[in-house]
Enzyme design. Structure first.
Site, PDB file in Angstrom:
ATOM      1  N   LYS A 113      63.213  32.874  45.634  1.00  0.00           N
ATOM      2  CA  LYS A 113      63.396  34.110  46.387  1.00  0.00           C
ATOM      3  C   LYS A 113      62.410  34.109  47.566  1.00  0.00           C
ATOM      4  O   LYS A 113      61.219  34.355  47.383  1.00  0.00           O
ATOM      5  CB  LYS A 113      63.173  35.346  45.520  1.00  0.00           C
ATOM      6  CG  LYS A 113      63.312  36.650  46.321  1.00  0.00           C
ATOM      7  CD  LYS A 113      62.971  37.873  45.518  1.00  0.00           C
ATOM      8  CE  LYS A 113      62.387  38.986  46.330  1.00  0.00           C
ATOM      9  NZ  LYS A 113      62.694  39.056  47.741  1.00  0.00           N
ATOM     10  N   GLY A 136      51.523  35.489  47.605  1.00  0.00           N
ATOM     11  CA  GLY A 136      51.763  36.852  48.056  1.00  0.00           C
ATOM     12  C   GLY A 136      50.549  37.718  47.759  1.00  0.00           C
ATOM     13  O   GLY A 136      49.426  37.222  47.654  1.00  0.00           O
ATOM     14  N   SER A 137      50.792  38.996  47.602  1.00  0.00           N
ATOM     15  CA  SER A 137      49.679  39.931  47.441  1.00  0.00           C
ATOM     16  C   SER A 137      49.112  39.887  46.027  1.00  0.00           C
ATOM     17  O   SER A 137      49.803  39.571  45.050  1.00  0.00           O
ATOM     18  CB  SER A 137      50.132  41.351  47.770  1.00  0.00           C
ATOM     19  OG  SER A 137      50.877  41.904  46.706  1.00  0.00           O
ATOM     20  N   THR A 138      47.838  40.230  45.931  1.00  0.00           N
ATOM     21  CA  THR A 138      47.170  40.284  44.636  1.00  0.00           C
ATOM     22  C   THR A 138      47.809  41.324  43.726  1.00  0.00           C
ATOM     23  O   THR A 138      48.008  41.084  42.528  1.00  0.00           O
ATOM     24  CB  THR A 138      45.678  40.605  44.837  1.00  0.00           C
ATOM     25  OG1 THR A 138      45.095  39.587  45.656  1.00  0.00           O
ATOM     26  CG2 THR A 138      44.937  40.676  43.517  1.00  0.00           C
ATOM     27  N   VAL A 198      50.916  42.461  43.651  1.00  0.00           N
ATOM     28  CA  VAL A 198      52.207  42.002  43.135  1.00  0.00           C
ATOM     29  C   VAL A 198      51.999  40.939  42.069  1.00  0.00           C
ATOM     30  O   VAL A 198      52.661  40.949  41.013  1.00  0.00           O
ATOM     31  CB  VAL A 198      53.090  41.473  44.280  1.00  0.00           C
ATOM     32  CG1 VAL A 198      54.335  40.779  43.731  1.00  0.00           C
ATOM     33  CG2 VAL A 198      53.503  42.610  45.207  1.00  0.00           C
ATOM     34  N   GLU A 239      48.734  31.984  44.517  1.00  0.00           N
ATOM     35  CA  GLU A 239      47.731  32.103  45.587  1.00  0.00           C
ATOM     36  C   GLU A 239      47.964  33.459  46.219  1.00  0.00           C
ATOM     37  O   GLU A 239      49.062  33.770  46.682  1.00  0.00           O
ATOM     38  CB  GLU A 239      47.881  30.973  46.603  1.00  0.00           C
ATOM     39  CG  GLU A 239      46.738  30.908  47.605  1.00  0.00           C
ATOM     40  CD  GLU A 239      47.084  31.556  48.921  1.00  0.00           C
ATOM     41  OE1 GLU A 239      46.492  32.632  49.219  1.00  0.00           O
ATOM     42  OE2 GLU A 239      47.939  31.031  49.641  1.00  0.00           O
ATOM     43  N   CYS A 278      46.506  33.892  54.991  1.00  0.00           N
ATOM     44  CA  CYS A 278      45.696  34.236  53.819  1.00  0.00           C
ATOM     45  C   CYS A 278      44.237  33.891  54.053  1.00  0.00           C
ATOM     46  O   CYS A 278      43.338  34.517  53.490  1.00  0.00           O
ATOM     47  CB  CYS A 278      46.203  33.487  52.588  1.00  0.00           C
ATOM     48  SG  CYS A 278      47.946  33.720  52.236  1.00  0.00           S
ATOM     49  N   GLU A 321      41.680  44.097  52.177  1.00  0.00           N
ATOM     50  CA  GLU A 321      42.507  43.140  52.904  1.00  0.00           C
ATOM     51  C   GLU A 321      43.425  43.889  53.870  1.00  0.00           C
ATOM     52  O   GLU A 321      44.140  44.810  53.472  1.00  0.00           O
ATOM     53  CB  GLU A 321      43.353  42.309  51.937  1.00  0.00           C
ATOM     54  CG  GLU A 321      44.154  41.228  52.626  1.00  0.00           C
ATOM     55  CD  GLU A 321      45.017  40.431  51.666  1.00  0.00           C
ATOM     56  OE1 GLU A 321      45.133  39.216  51.852  1.00  0.00           O
ATOM     57  OE2 GLU A 321      45.574  41.036  50.724  1.00  0.00           O
TER      58      GLU A 321
END
Length: 543
Positions: A213, A266-268, A270, A294, A328, A426
């Site tokens: 995805k 992606g984001s921490t 999520v 990551e 990132c 962030e």
């Protein structure tokens, strides 16, 4: 049948083209960009089991730098398409997992050659148009890094397979590296086209099948990746691309007994949510799923009083503002000694004022648009917050405009509060916050860097004093998975700086190394005894 040990072509990093005025690569890239821009909108299907799946739910695709322009549509699916993709992957698994590794390797080595040649301009142009990267940022990402992932991962796979146990006389010990039992879910970000490809490639190379995805805002270049995979010879069903809402995909994937692994960038927030979902469903799965992620970063630059002001300033300008700070690894906080501050301030303000901003097709633009309206509003909200506070000031930038594209000026914030909001949270945009410390407080500042925030992705130390470098390297050993000495904290190269961080920045499984690939196999130890014993009695039992 494989009847040999195969020596693969030694991997070399793909040379980065310069795109100087009048160069053939510049002309070719401009032509590719203009062809895509002026073509009729494309209809990006889902790719499931080798079939192109179209739906009635079409979502428009627009360049971030010109959001009224429609360059294509993606076909949004539902749970039925997620189930279809899983079924297609599992159907392909038996044949793909049993294929000799050199044939899988050959497919991805071919992909590297195709991308280095006929696909290069199109992949770069699609990334420029769909993700608003300038030519150089597209080149180092969508072309060079992706090519490097293809070539180096093959070498790392061979390294994994070569790692065999020792044997004693009369015994032969062997190690098989089996693919995981099930399918891998690859959930990929918008900011690096190469990462999107690698999160599919790495598990597939090791014999796994993948449901992929991509981020909605990366779908335009994702189609080019799928076209590349197909031409390189990836069999139908091995990598299946779905475009569905995240929770819709998760509802099916994380409740499937054959879910074997998550490959995520992606984001921490999520990632933590997905980990909880997997944990809640642990009794469902055939095996314990591999979870590789990551995630976020609040990446730092620390200057020692011995540092060179122009080197620090260049690291800030490049590290914070290339690709609009949407890496990132982007520099997001900096710690500058009082003795260097005036010189560095003059240089970074002059740099910020010299940046040109606009569409990637104008090769003079250093800065382009942020990815979408949601990101624009979030970043603008941080800038507005700074403007309302008494313990911080904006010394460059601070403007934003979304009338044509999602443009935000590179913004430099200076604060007297080392825990100011933009020093800790962030932002993922072109904003860097600087804290000026007293030269005598070097050790205290290192502790401050280490203890600020939850992330530990990248960081940089600038110094001409080797004792200070050694001291910072030790004090910050857990603060960054990628640590840079006298260089900006961005620009990791496959095969040179394996990438990943710990703490709130991920599982640190190091994309671009064997460490990542080994997560996608389930080893089986085989012991063969040539002359087995025929009596249970050991010699010590003799009287």
């Amino acid at each position: 049948m494989s009847n040999g040990y195969f020596q693969i072509p030694p991997p070399l990093n793909e040379p980065v083209k310069g795109y100087t005025p009048g160069s053939p690569e510049r002309i070719h890239l401009q032509d590719a960009y203009n062809e895509l821009y002026n073509s009729n909108p494309i209809d990006v299907p889902m790719f499931i089991g080798g079939k192109e799946i179209h739906t009635s739910n079409k979502k428009p695709l627009s360049p971030p730098h010109e959001h009224q322009k429609i360059i294509g549509y993606m076909n949004y699916g539902d749970q039925s398409h997620v189930k279809m993709a899983i079924d297609a992957a599992l159907k392909a698994r038996e044949q793909w997992s049993q294929m000799s590794w050199e044939h899988r390797a050959a497919i991805f080595l071919k992909a590297a050659e195709l991308l280095a040649g006929p696909y290069r301009a199109k992949m770069n142009a699609a990334t420029m148009l769909g993700q608003s990267k300038n030519a150089f940022q597209a080149e180092i990402d969508a072309a060079c890094e992706m090519i490097d992932f293809f070539r180096f991962n093959v070498a790392y796979a061979a390294q994994v397979y070569r790692d065999q146990p020792g044997s004693q006389p009369g015994i032969w010990n062997r190690m098989e590296y089996r693919p995981l039992e099930g399918f891998v879910f690859a959930l990929t970000p918008f900011n690096f086209t190469s990462i999107a490809a690698n999160l599919c490639l790495a598990p597939a190379l090791m014999g796994n099948v993948v449901v992929w995805k991509p981020a909605d805002s990366q779908v335009y270049s994702a189609k080019v990746i799928m076209d590349l995979f197909k031409e390189a010879g990836v069999p139908d069903g091995v990598i299946n691309m779905i475009t569905v809402d995240g929770p819709v995909a998760g509802e099916v994937i994380f409740k499937h007994p054959d879910f074997a692994g998550l490959h995520f960038t992606g984001s921490t927030a999520v990632f933590k949510h997905l980990w909880r979902e997997i944990g809640n469903n642990i009794d469902i799965y055939r095996s314990y799923p591999r979870i590789v992620g990551e995630t976020g970063g609040k990446d730092f630059i620390v200057a020692h009083p011995s540092a060179n002001a122009s080197e620090v300033a260049t690291a800030i300008s490049r590290g914070a503002f290339e690709f609009q700070g949407q890496k990132c690894s982007a520099a997001s906080r900096a710690y500058i000694p009082q003795s260097l501050w005036n010189d560095i301030k003059k240089l970074i303000v002059a740099d910020a004022q010299s940046f040109k901003m606009g569409s990637p097709i104008d090769f003079g633009n250093f800065v382009n648009a942020v990815i979408d309206q949601r990101a624009f509003k979030k970043i603008a909200g941080y800038i507005d917050y700074v403007k309302s506070q008494s313990d911080a000031e904006i010394i460059a930038g601070g403007g934003y405009d979304d009338s044509v594209g999602y443009f935000i000026e590179p913004t430099i914030v200076v604060t007297t509060n080392p825990y100011f909001k933009t020093m800790v949270e962030e932002i993922f945009g072109p904003v860097i916050t600087i804290y000026v410390y007293e030269d005598s407080k070097w050790q205290e500042t290192l502790k401050l860097v280490d203890n600020t925030g939850v992330y530990a992705l990248t960081g940089a130390i600038f110094s001409a004093d080797r004792y200070a470098i050694a001291e910072a390297s030790k004090a910050l050993e857990n603060a960054a998975g990628n640590f840079y000495i006298n260089d900006k904290p961005t620009g990791a190269v496959v095969g040179q700086q394996p990438f990943g961080g710990a703490r709130g920045s991920g599982t640190n499984d190091k994309a671009g190394s064997y460490l990542n690939l080994i997560r996608w196999v389930s080893p089986r130890t085989i012991k063969e005894t040539f002359v087995p014993p025929r009596d249970y009695r050991y010699p010590f039992l003799n009287s």
